[in-house]
Design an enzyme around this catalytic site. Structure first.
Site: not given
Ligand SMILES: *Cc1c(COP(=O)(O)O)cnc(C)c1O
Length: 428
Positions: A240, A351
């Protein structure tokens, strides 16, 4: 601001030491261009920041951000591990050279044959529901079988509601208050739970929610450890970590972030007597997001009720603006410095009315034939690309030290029919 813009003396956008317009000439447009050096820098920045404060640390690259094999190879070389969310991602990771012990599978709504596949590949499974636990216990011999659980720490954050993966509305993870029982149940079945995981959302630039979630995860881990007698080998805080997409946004100060998270980690693992487990994080966007641009050529300028700059890419190549209302900075590659003096809409070629890369965006004067770079197109861009409108998926090019290499061929019209079958009775 750090949009990872490299500009040469003539005000032209340079990527991997190559004038980006040269790449457009060589490979055509639209084209994704990825800077190898930037991926390595991003990885090392996170790794060095965290290991400075806590040695037992692993980065699990969330490969759904960009599962291109060359990109995966770069991160394999750097020493990364993998967060895989589907059997296909496990397969891709193995193909890219990651050994099974460097992959953690975190699925949701996983079918039995998928659990069987992950088990056959010797990859650690991070379970997301009690149903999965019960089904897994019938698929494998649970005796000392290592597993981990994803829990919902009741903290969510993200750049868009679709990207918030913790809290009461979220489909992910085990309910916080049920966690001790679920671990106990796993132990009773014979399993050996070794980890705990949470992932609260995506695109987080403010460390506050991540810190809250880290605290919450450690509280849950402490509770689980004492009630279910679990000895954790790792605590996984998920991904995240955000990157700035807008010029006015600040970067996530990774050193400060690492210090704050490891402080929480050390204090609470001490408090709860959790020993000295590994700390994992799972960045996807942070590692690859700012390493790529999508180059697209302006083909039509239309003065309708609004001024539309029409380009040869669309939401089939970069879905984020249409799906999440995301901002992507756009620059003309030949005069990056020029100030935007006219507000325009940058429109794709799909489109659909929603196929816009920008609305009311100040851009310098551009003319038909000019090249635009859509920045920060390394994460959730190619990986979300589709053939919608029967448009073949563009090429991907890797640049490094002044050289460019094709890492995925541009699809052709024939690729549109891969796997399609016309029943005999309908043949012409
Ligand atoms: C998508 C995801 C991440 C990574 O998210 P980012 O925002 O790209 O860092 C990490 N762990 C899990 C379980 C995810 O589904």
């Amino acid at each position: 601001m750090d949009l990872n813009l490299k500009i040469n003396g003539n005000g032209k956008l340079v990527i991997g030491n190559i004038d980006s317009s040269k790449i457009a000439e060589e490979y055509g447009t639209p084209v994704y261009i990825t800077d190898e050096k930037r991926i390595r820098e991003n990885y090392r920045r996170v790794f060095n920041a965290f290991t400075k404060y806590h040695e037992k640390f692993k980065i699990l690259y969330a490969c759904k951000a960009n599962p291109n094999l060359a990109v995966m190879r770069i991160l394999e070389e750097e020493g990364s591990s993998i967060d895989a969310v589907s059997p296909g991602e496990v397969y891709t990771s193995l193909k890219a050279g990651f050994s099974p012990d460097r992959i953690l599978f975190t699925g949701n709504n996983v079918k039995n044959d998928e659990l069987e596949f992950i088990n056959e590949k010797n990859v650690l499974i991070n379970l997301d529901s009690i149903s999965q636990l019960e089904r897994l216990s019938k698929i494998v011999d649970p005796e000392n079988y290592k597993i981990s659980f994803r829990v919902n720490p009741m903290v969510g954050a993200g750049h868009h509601a679709h990207c918030i993966t913790g809290g009461v509305m979220s489909k992910f993870g085990i309910k916080e208050e049920e966690a001790p029982e679920v671990y106990k149940k796993a132990v009773d079945l014979g399993f050996k739970p070794i980890g705990i995981h949470s992932h609260i959302g995506s695109g987080i630039l403010d460390p506050k929610p991540f810190k809250l979630a880290s605290n919450a995860l450690l509280d849950i881990a402490g509770n689980v450890a004492s009630k279910a007698d679990i000895d954790f080998e790792f605590l996984d805080f998920g991904g995240g970590l955000g990157i700035p997409y807008k010029p006015e946004e600040n970067i996530l100060e990774i050193d400060k972030f690492a210090k704050e998270i490891t402080d929480i980690f050390k204090t609470k693992t001490g408090e709860y007597g959790l020993g000295n487990p590994y700390l994992y994080i799972e960045p996807g966007r942070y590692l690859v997001g700012d390493a790529s641009v999508l180059l697209t050529r302006v083909n039509t300028i239309k003065n309708s009720y609004r001024k539309f700059i029409g380009v040869d890419a669309g939401f089939n190549t970069l879905l984020r603006p249409a799906m999440y209302d995301s901002y992507h900075h756009i620059v003309p590659v030949n005069n990056v410095f020029e100030k935007g003096n006219e507000k325009v809409d940058v429109a794709g070629n799909v489109c659909e009315s929603g196929d816009l890369f920008a609305r009311d965006r100040p851009l310098p004067k551009v003319k038909e034939g000019d090249l635009l770079a859509i920045l920060n197109a390394g994460a959730y861009s190619f990986s979300m690309a589709s053939q919608y409108n029967s448009r073949p998926i563009p090429a991907e090019v890797l640049v490094n030290k002044g050289k460019s290499e094709l890492i995925r061929e541009r699809e052709t019209f024939e690729d549109l029919f891969n796997k399609q079958i016309i029943p005999k009775r309908l043949e012409k």
